[in-house]
Every structure is written in structure tokens, then in C-alpha cells.
Design a protein around this motif. Structure first.
Motif, PDB file in Angstrom:
ATOM      1  N   LEU A  38       0.828  -1.207   0.000  1.00  0.00           N
ATOM      2  CA  LEU A  38       0.000   0.000   0.000  1.00  0.00           C
ATOM      3  C   LEU A  38       0.864   1.260   0.000  1.00  0.00           C
ATOM      4  CD1 LEU A  38      -2.834  -1.038   2.459  1.00  0.00           C
ATOM      5  CD2 LEU A  38      -3.136  -0.330   0.078  1.00  0.00           C
ATOM      6  N   ARG A  39       2.013   1.171   0.620  1.00  0.00           N
ATOM      7  CA  ARG A  39       2.921   2.323   0.646  1.00  0.00           C
ATOM      8  C   ARG A  39       3.330   2.732  -0.763  1.00  0.00           C
ATOM      9  NH1 ARG A  39       8.574   1.401   3.552  1.00  0.00           N
ATOM     10  NH2 ARG A  39       9.318   1.039   1.416  1.00  0.00           N
ATOM     11  N   THR A  40       3.429   1.780  -1.663  1.00  0.00           N
ATOM     12  CA  THR A  40       3.832   2.100  -3.042  1.00  0.00           C
ATOM     13  C   THR A  40       2.762   2.899  -3.775  1.00  0.00           C
ATOM     14  OG1 THR A  40       2.913   0.101  -4.107  1.00  0.00           O
ATOM     15  CG2 THR A  40       5.113  -0.081  -3.117  1.00  0.00           C
ATOM     16  N   THR A  41       1.541   2.889  -3.242  1.00  0.00           N
ATOM     17  CA  THR A  41       0.434   3.602  -3.901  1.00  0.00           C
ATOM     18  C   THR A  41       0.169   4.966  -3.260  1.00  0.00           C
ATOM     19  OG1 THR A  41      -1.346   2.745  -2.473  1.00  0.00           O
ATOM     20  CG2 THR A  41      -0.653   1.359  -4.316  1.00  0.00           C
ATOM     21  N   ARG A  42       0.926   5.310  -2.220  1.00  0.00           N
ATOM     22  CA  ARG A  42       0.609   6.492  -1.416  1.00  0.00           C
ATOM     23  C   ARG A  42       0.563   7.782  -2.237  1.00  0.00           C
ATOM     24  NH1 ARG A  42       4.493   7.180   3.437  1.00  0.00           N
ATOM     25  NH2 ARG A  42       3.397   5.307   4.127  1.00  0.00           N
ATOM     26  N   VAL A  43       1.456   7.908  -3.191  1.00  0.00           N
ATOM     27  CA  VAL A  43       1.527   9.174  -3.948  1.00  0.00           C
ATOM     28  C   VAL A  43       0.523   9.227  -5.093  1.00  0.00           C
ATOM     29  CG1 VAL A  43       3.971   9.458  -3.382  1.00  0.00           C
ATOM     30  CG2 VAL A  43       3.322   8.274  -5.495  1.00  0.00           C
ATOM     31  N   LEU A  44      -0.222   8.170  -5.303  1.00  0.00           N
ATOM     32  CA  LEU A  44      -1.161   8.124  -6.416  1.00  0.00           C
ATOM     33  C   LEU A  44      -2.546   8.610  -5.970  1.00  0.00           C
ATOM     34  CD1 LEU A  44      -0.188   4.647  -7.906  1.00  0.00           C
ATOM     35  CD2 LEU A  44       0.718   6.907  -8.503  1.00  0.00           C
ATOM     36  N   PRO A  45      -3.254   9.331  -6.831  1.00  0.00           N
ATOM     37  CA  PRO A  45      -4.571   9.860  -6.482  1.00  0.00           C
ATOM     38  C   PRO A  45      -5.657   8.794  -6.569  1.00  0.00           C
ATOM     39  CG  PRO A  45      -4.066  10.451  -8.742  1.00  0.00           C
ATOM     40  CD  PRO A  45      -2.846   9.748  -8.203  1.00  0.00           C
ATOM     41  N   LEU A  46      -5.544   7.795  -5.723  1.00  0.00           N
ATOM     42  CA  LEU A  46      -6.480   6.674  -5.741  1.00  0.00           C
ATOM     43  C   LEU A  46      -7.224   6.594  -4.416  1.00  0.00           C
ATOM     44  CD1 LEU A  46      -4.090   3.942  -7.223  1.00  0.00           C
ATOM     45  CD2 LEU A  46      -5.696   5.388  -8.489  1.00  0.00           C
ATOM     46  N   ASN A  47      -8.460   6.098  -4.457  1.00  0.00           N
ATOM     47  CA  ASN A  47      -9.176   5.879  -3.206  1.00  0.00           C
ATOM     48  C   ASN A  47      -8.755   4.529  -2.618  1.00  0.00           C
ATOM     49  OD1 ASN A  47     -10.777   3.766  -4.418  1.00  0.00           O
ATOM     50  ND2 ASN A  47     -12.189   5.318  -5.204  1.00  0.00           N
ATOM     51  N   ASP A  48      -9.246   4.220  -1.427  1.00  0.00           N
ATOM     52  CA  ASP A  48      -8.801   3.002  -0.737  1.00  0.00           C
ATOM     53  C   ASP A  48      -9.136   1.743  -1.527  1.00  0.00           C
ATOM     54  OD1 ASP A  48      -7.810   4.538   1.307  1.00  0.00           O
ATOM     55  OD2 ASP A  48      -9.497   4.210   2.664  1.00  0.00           O
ATOM     56  N   TYR A  49     -10.303   1.721  -2.151  1.00  0.00           N
ATOM     57  CA  TYR A  49     -10.681   0.555  -2.952  1.00  0.00           C
ATOM     58  C   TYR A  49      -9.700   0.376  -4.112  1.00  0.00           C
ATOM     59  CZ  TYR A  49     -13.267  -2.470  -6.125  1.00  0.00           C
ATOM     60  OH  TYR A  49     -13.619  -3.501  -6.959  1.00  0.00           O
ATOM     61  N   GLU A  50      -9.367   1.455  -4.782  1.00  0.00           N
ATOM     62  CA  GLU A  50      -8.454   1.376  -5.927  1.00  0.00           C
ATOM     63  C   GLU A  50      -7.055   0.948  -5.474  1.00  0.00           C
ATOM     64  OE1 GLU A  50     -10.312   4.831  -8.841  1.00  0.00           O
ATOM     65  OE2 GLU A  50      -9.206   5.412  -7.035  1.00  0.00           O
ATOM     66  N   LYS A  51      -6.612   1.458  -4.332  1.00  0.00           N
ATOM     67  CA  LYS A  51      -5.296   1.082  -3.822  1.00  0.00           C
ATOM     68  C   LYS A  51      -5.236  -0.421  -3.529  1.00  0.00           C
ATOM     69  CE  LYS A  51      -4.065   5.568  -1.812  1.00  0.00           C
ATOM     70  NZ  LYS A  51      -3.799   6.333  -0.567  1.00  0.00           N
ATOM     71  N   MET A  52      -6.264  -0.934  -2.877  1.00  0.00           N
ATOM     72  CA  MET A  52      -6.268  -2.361  -2.567  1.00  0.00           C
ATOM     73  C   MET A  52      -6.361  -3.192  -3.850  1.00  0.00           C
ATOM     74  SD  MET A  52      -5.680  -3.074   0.519  1.00  0.00           S
ATOM     75  CE  MET A  52      -5.885  -4.822   0.167  1.00  0.00           C
ATOM     76  N   SER A  53      -7.052  -2.682  -4.850  1.00  0.00           N
ATOM     77  CA  SER A  53      -7.135  -3.399  -6.129  1.00  0.00           C
ATOM     78  C   SER A  53      -5.774  -3.450  -6.807  1.00  0.00           C
ATOM     79  CB  SER A  53      -8.167  -2.727  -7.050  1.00  0.00           C
ATOM     80  OG  SER A  53      -9.468  -2.847  -6.518  1.00  0.00           O
ATOM     81  N   VAL A  54      -5.012  -2.369  -6.714  1.00  0.00           N
ATOM     82  CA  VAL A  54      -3.656  -2.341  -7.268  1.00  0.00           C
ATOM     83  C   VAL A  54      -2.773  -3.341  -6.525  1.00  0.00           C
ATOM     84  CG1 VAL A  54      -1.551  -0.957  -7.453  1.00  0.00           C
ATOM     85  CG2 VAL A  54      -3.744   0.006  -8.177  1.00  0.00           C
ATOM     86  N   VAL A  55      -2.896  -3.378  -5.200  1.00  0.00           N
ATOM     87  CA  VAL A  55      -2.108  -4.320  -4.402  1.00  0.00           C
ATOM     88  C   VAL A  55      -2.447  -5.756  -4.787  1.00  0.00           C
ATOM     89  CG1 VAL A  55      -1.764  -5.235  -2.062  1.00  0.00           C
ATOM     90  CG2 VAL A  55      -1.739  -2.767  -2.464  1.00  0.00           C
TER      91      VAL A  55
END
Length: 259
Positions: A143-160
């Protein structure tokens, strides 16, 4: 409060968080959960997960099988604790201004290496979301790798999930390659390079119209792997995933700006 939380969790998860104390019944306690888990990992690393049993682990430690059950209630709990233990790897220090693509690459590479170093890890079926402390540290790192991206929590978890799924797939495939080589297969036999000439004779354009040109070019059996402009297959796939994430982020920024 700890007892209430522990009662609400699967026993193996509760043990991993230190919420369950070993039974005080029986002989004086001379073992620890960590000793048992490390002994099981040593067996699995050497002989595979099928060799791990409560009896085998107990014997390797010089204790009876029943003595282990005072610490870990079941084999399923032991397997869960083994997975959590090998997830206890150093998490890279976060660097200011780090490129998110490079951070994601590092996460995927470490995950792949873990699956190769402990070949049995991928043989244990996924039974639910990660809930043990070391495994959750991996999720937190991803999740830390997504911190700088303008994504919501659902999108961040989907990326992970996307990155983790790709890493797991690649890790298991590389592990199987490792096993094949260790079992006596040659790299050329595994890649098909040893049979390239035969395949060129057997595969016809009439029967395999799409495969035929790939066979003839030598790409299918990695005849010219060192001349590949895209690197290896795994890096190529990861870069396309990162391209997709980057494009999605760009489209979100445009939408937010009303473009």
C-alpha cells in the motif's frame, strides 16, 4: 480485552498476535511456538510441505506429538504460522521522492524471491485475507507504493491485489522451473530450446497458423533470448501492468480537472 479479540479470531491468527497462551497442562514447558515453527520450516524447505506433520516436527525436536498440541492446536494453524514467519523479511526504508513504479517493482521482486526461497509457500492454498502480523506488514508495504497516487482506498487495494497476484503467479512459475532444474532437467529442455529444430519440422502453418511464425522466429523456445528487446517475460509483463496503472492514474487526473 486481548482474550476477547483472540476468541474472535481463528486460532492460528490469534497465536501469531500473541493472544493465546500455551496450555499449562502436562510436563514442564520446554518448547516455544517459535521453535516449533522454525523446525517445521526447516523440514518444508528441505522436503516440501507434504513432509510436514505434527508428528514429524515433534520428532525433529525430540518431543512427543501431543506435546506440540499444547502450543499449536492443529496442523492448519502450524502452516499459517509458518507462512507468517517467512514473511518476516526486511522492508526497504521509504525514501523521499521515490518513484512509485520502482517501489512496486521492488515489492514484486521481493515477493517472487520469497516464493522461490520457500518453495512450499505457494503449495498452501489461499484461505482468506492476510491477517497475521508479518503478512500484514507485506500488505502495508504494498500500500505504501500507492501512497503518492490519487487513488481511493478501494483502488489502492485493487492495485495491491493485482501486483500480488502477478508476483505469486511468477514466483510459483519460477519455483517450478527451479524444481525442474534441481530434478535433473536442463535449461534447454525446460525452455524447449533443445527441441527447437524438431518443433520447426512438426509445426505447420496450416495446422498452427498463429503459432507457426513464432516457432520459426525462435521466440517460442528462446533461441534468441539474449537479443530480446523487452528483457525477460516476467519483467515485460510487470512493466505492462505498471503502464496500465500509470494510464489509469492519468485518466483520473484528467477527470478531476474536468478534461
Amino acid at each position: 480485552m486481548d482474550e476477547e479479540i483472540g476468541a474472535a479470531l481463528p486460532s492460528g491468527v490469534a497465536i501469531s498476535w500473541g493472544l493465546v497462551k500455551p496450555s499449562q497442562r502436562g510436563p514442564k514447558r520446554e518448547l516455544s511456538i517459535q521453535q516449533i515453527v522454525q523446525a517445521a520450516i526447516a523440514i518444508a524447505d528441505k522436503e516440501g510441505i507434504s513432509a510436514v506433520s505434527m508428528g514429524r516436527v515433534a520428532a525433529s525436536l525430540g518431543f512427543t506429538t501431543m506435546s506440540l498440541y499444547r502450543y499449536i492446536p492443529s496442523k492448519d494453524d502450524l502452516l499459517l504460522l509458518m507462512q507468517d514467519a517467512v514473511c518476516d523479511v526486511p522492508i526497504p526504508v521509504e525514501e523521499a521522492g521515490a518513484d512509485w513504479r520502482e517501489s512496486m517493482r521492488e515489492y514484486v521482486q521481493v515477493t517472487i524471491q520469497l516464493l522461490r526461497a520457500h518453495a512450499w509457500f505457494g503449495d498452501i492454498p489461499v484461505s482468506g485475507v492476510p491477517m497475521t502480523p508479518n503478512h500484514l506488514r507485506f500488505v502495508d508495504w504494498a500500500l505504501r507504493t500507492t501512497r503518492v497516487l490519487p487513488l481511493n482506498d478501494y483502488e489502492k487495494m485493487s492495485v495491491v491485489l493485482l501486483l500480488s497476484s502477478y508476483a505469486r503467479s511468477c514466483g510459483i512459475l519460477m519455483r517450478d522451473m527451479d524444481r525442474a532444474i534441481q530434478a535433473g532437467s536442463t535449461p534447454g529442455a525446460f525452455s524447449g530450446l533443445d527441441y527447437s529444430a524438431a518443433l520447426k519440422q512438426l509445426v505447420s502453418p496450416e495446422q498452427f497458423p498463429n503459432l507457426y511464425p513464432v516457432i520459426m522466429s525462435g521466440v517460442y523456445t528462446e533461441e534468441n533470448a539474449e537479443q530480446s528487446p523487452v528483457g525477460n517475460d516476467f519483467d515485460f509483463g510487470l512493466e505492462r501492468i505498471l503502464d496500465g496503472i500509470e494510464r489509469y492514474v492519468a485518466s483520473k487526473k484528467k477527470a478531476d480537472n474536468g478534461e
